[in-house]
Write an enzyme that holds these catalytic residues in place. Structure first.
Site, PDB file in Angstrom:
ATOM      1  N   HIS A   1       0.869  -1.193   0.000  1.00  0.00           N
ATOM      2  CA  HIS A   1       0.000   0.000   0.000  1.00  0.00           C
ATOM      3  C   HIS A   1       0.898   1.233   0.000  1.00  0.00           C
ATOM      4  CE1 HIS A   1      -3.817   2.049   1.886  1.00  0.00           C
ATOM      5  NE2 HIS A   1      -3.127   2.909   1.145  1.00  0.00           N
TER       6      HIS A   1
ATOM      7  N   HIS B   1       1.288   4.896  -2.330  1.00  0.00           N
ATOM      8  CA  HIS B   1       0.918   5.808  -3.413  1.00  0.00           C
ATOM      9  C   HIS B   1       2.184   6.515  -3.873  1.00  0.00           C
ATOM     10  CE1 HIS B   1      -3.399   5.361  -2.534  1.00  0.00           C
ATOM     11  NE2 HIS B   1      -2.992   5.253  -1.282  1.00  0.00           N
TER      12      HIS B   1
ATOM     13  N   HIS C   1      -9.713   1.179  -1.010  1.00  0.00           N
ATOM     14  CA  HIS C   1      -9.645   1.815   0.299  1.00  0.00           C
ATOM     15  C   HIS C   1     -11.047   1.775   0.917  1.00  0.00           C
ATOM     16  CE1 HIS C   1      -5.861   3.127  -1.262  1.00  0.00           C
ATOM     17  NE2 HIS C   1      -5.646   4.047  -0.339  1.00  0.00           N
TER      18      HIS C   1
ATOM     19  N   GLU D   1     -11.351   3.342   6.442  1.00  0.00           N
ATOM     20  CA  GLU D   1     -10.350   4.235   7.047  1.00  0.00           C
ATOM     21  C   GLU D   1     -11.121   5.349   7.755  1.00  0.00           C
ATOM     22  OE1 GLU D   1      -6.522   7.015   5.771  1.00  0.00           O
ATOM     23  OE2 GLU D   1      -8.030   6.514   4.272  1.00  0.00           O
TER      24      GLU D   1
ATOM     25  N   ASP E   1       1.808   3.942   2.938  1.00  0.00           N
ATOM     26  CA  ASP E   1       0.765   4.785   2.360  1.00  0.00           C
ATOM     27  C   ASP E   1       1.353   5.963   1.574  1.00  0.00           C
ATOM     28  OD1 ASP E   1      -1.773   5.659   1.729  1.00  0.00           O
ATOM     29  OD2 ASP E   1      -2.390   6.098   3.776  1.00  0.00           O
ATOM     30  N   ASP E   2       1.604   7.084   2.259  1.00  0.00           N
ATOM     31  CA  ASP E   2       2.179   8.294   1.647  1.00  0.00           C
ATOM     32  C   ASP E   2       3.344   8.751   2.531  1.00  0.00           C
ATOM     33  OD1 ASP E   2       0.043   9.047  -0.530  1.00  0.00           O
ATOM     34  OD2 ASP E   2      -1.089   8.549   1.278  1.00  0.00           O
TER      35      ASP E   2
END
Length: 350
Positions: free
Chosen positions: A29, A31, A209, A212, A290-291
Site C-alpha cells: 500500500h 501511493h 480503500h 479508514e 501509504d504516503d
C-alpha cells in the site's frame, strides 16, 4: 519451513528493531505520488519552471500538518502539479525505490492515480512509461519485484473511471490491479460497481480503500459489490463483529498504514492503534507506509514506531511481515524465495 514458537520468545526486546530492519519486506500500500519528498518536489518544480506556494523546503515541510484526510489531499494534489515529463515520473519512482531498497523492501506494489495527472493534461503514456522505467531498473539492478496498481479517484465520477480504464487498455500487460482511493466520506464503493465489474472481466486484481474514515458498511460494499481481492486500511472493520468474522474466515488481506492513521487522526495516539486487536482477531493485517513523505516514515519507520507504541513482540512483527509476503500479488516462486529469506533472518536472531 516451520519456525518453532520458542524461536520467537528467544528474540529479546533489544533485538526487535535490528530484526525489523533485517527482515525482507513487501509493501502493498504505497501511493507513488505520496512518496514526494519536499527536496525532490522543489527540484522538479525548478526544472519545470513551476512556482510553488512555499518559498523553501522548510516551509513546505511545515505545511505537512493535517487535521483530516481532505486537508492532506488538498496538499497532495497540489504537489502533483510539478510532475510534467516522463523523466519526472521516473525520478519520483526511482527515489522511492532506492529509499526502500535500503530498508530491505524486496517487493513493492505501487498505486498511481492517472486521473489526477490526466486532469492536468499529462497523457497516460508519459505517466506510466516513466514509472515503469524505474520499476524495471529496480528489478534488474536491485532484485526488487513489483506490481503496478492503477487507482481510480472516488471523488470523480464512475464515467471518468471508465474513460481512464479505456486509456489503460494498451498497457494492461503492465498493470496488474486496480484500486479505489481519495476522499472516502460520501463516496461509497457502490458508486463504482460497474467499472470494477469491467475490470474483473479484464482479469485485473481488485482492491479498494475502505474503513479508514468511512464506516464498516464501506468494507461490506467493497467485498460484496466490488468483489475485492483485498482491503486497503480496513481499521473500522473492528466496529462490526460479523465483518471481523468474515474477514478472518476468508483471510482477506488488510493493508494497514499506522503512521498514516496517526497523521490523519484516524487514531489519536499510536499507542491506541488497532493492529494488536486485528492480530488477536485472526485478521491478515499487513504494515505499509501509504504516503511516506507526507506521513513521516517508510516501512521501517512504520514498523519501529508501531512496535514501540503498542509493544509488538517478535512473533507479531514476523507475522505482519510474513502476511505482507504471502498476501502480496508476487509470483508464487517469488513468495517462496522471500519467505525463505525471512526464515533465515529469524533463525539468525533466535
Amino acid at each position: 519451513m516451520t519456525i518453532a514458537a520458542s524461536t520467537y520468545t528467544s528474540i529479546t526486546t533489544k533485538h526487535l528493531i535490528p530484526l525489523i530492519k533485517a527482515l525482507p519486506k513487501a509493501e502493498l500500500h504505497l501511493h507513488i505520488e505520496g512518496s514526494f519528498e519536499p527536496e525532490l518536489m522543489f527540484k522538479l518544480a525548478q526544472r519545470n519552471n513551476i512556482t510553488l506556494s512555499y518559498d523553501s523546503v522548510e516551509a513546505l515541510k511545515e505545511a505537512y500538518q493535517f487535521n483530516n484526510l481532505q486537508e492532506f489531499l488538498d496538499l497532495y494534489y497540489q504537489g502533483m502539479n510539478v510532475l510534467q515529463t516522463q523523466q519526472d515520473y521516473y525520478d519520483l519512482t526511482r527515489a522511492y525505490l532506492d529509499k526502500v531498497h535500503r530498508q530491505n523492501v524486496r517487493h513493492v506494489e505501487i498505486f498511481w492515480d492517472p486521473q489526477g495527472h490526466l486532469e492536468r493534461g499529462i497523457d497516460f503514456a508519459t505517466q506510466i512509461t516513466g514509472i515503469l522505467q524505474a520499476l524495471k531498473e529496480a528489478r534488474s539492478q536491485q532484485g526488487m519485484s513489483y506490481r503496478l496498481i492503477m487507482s481510480f479517484l472516488r471523488h470523480l465520477s464512475e464515467e471518468s473511471a471508465f474513460e481512464t480504464l479505456e486509456q489503460a487498455k494498451p498497457y494492461l500487460d503492465e498493470i496488474y490491479a486496480v484500486g479505489l482511493d481519495s476522499s472516502e466520506q460520501g463516496h461509497p464503493p457502490e458508486k463504482f460497481e460497474r467499472v470494477f465489474a469491467a475490470c474483473r472481466e479484464l482479469d485485473l486484481k481488485i482492491t479498494a480503500h475502505a474503513g479508514e474514515e468511512g464506516p464498516p458498511d464501506y468494507v461490506w460494499q467493497a467485498l460484496d459489490l466490488l468483489q475485492v481481492d483485498r482491503i486497503d486500511h480496513g481499521n473500522r472493520s473492528l466496529e462490526d463483529p460479523a465483518l471481523v468474522k468474515r474477514l478472518a474466515d476468508s483471510q482477506m488481506v488488510l493493508t494497514v498504514c499506522p503512521l498514516s492513521n496517526l497523521k490523519l487522526q484516524v487514531v489519536k495516539d499510536l499507542g491506541q492503534h488497532p493492529i494488536p486487536a486485528m492480530l488477536t482477531a485472526g485478521l491478515k493485517a499487513t504494515i505499509n507506509s501509504d504516503d511516506p513523505a507526507y506521513f513521516g516514515g517508510y516501512m521501517d519507520e512504520n514498523l519501529i514506531q508501531l512496535q514501540q507504541a503498542v509493544g509488538l513482540n517478535a512473533e507479531q512483527i514476523i507475522t505482519l511481515v510474513r502476511n505482507s509476503i504471502t498476501g502480496s500479488w508476487a509470483e508464487e516462486e517469488r513468495k517462496v524465495e522471500l519467505l525463505a529469506e525471512l526464515d533465515k533472518v529469524v533463525s539468525q536472531f533466535s
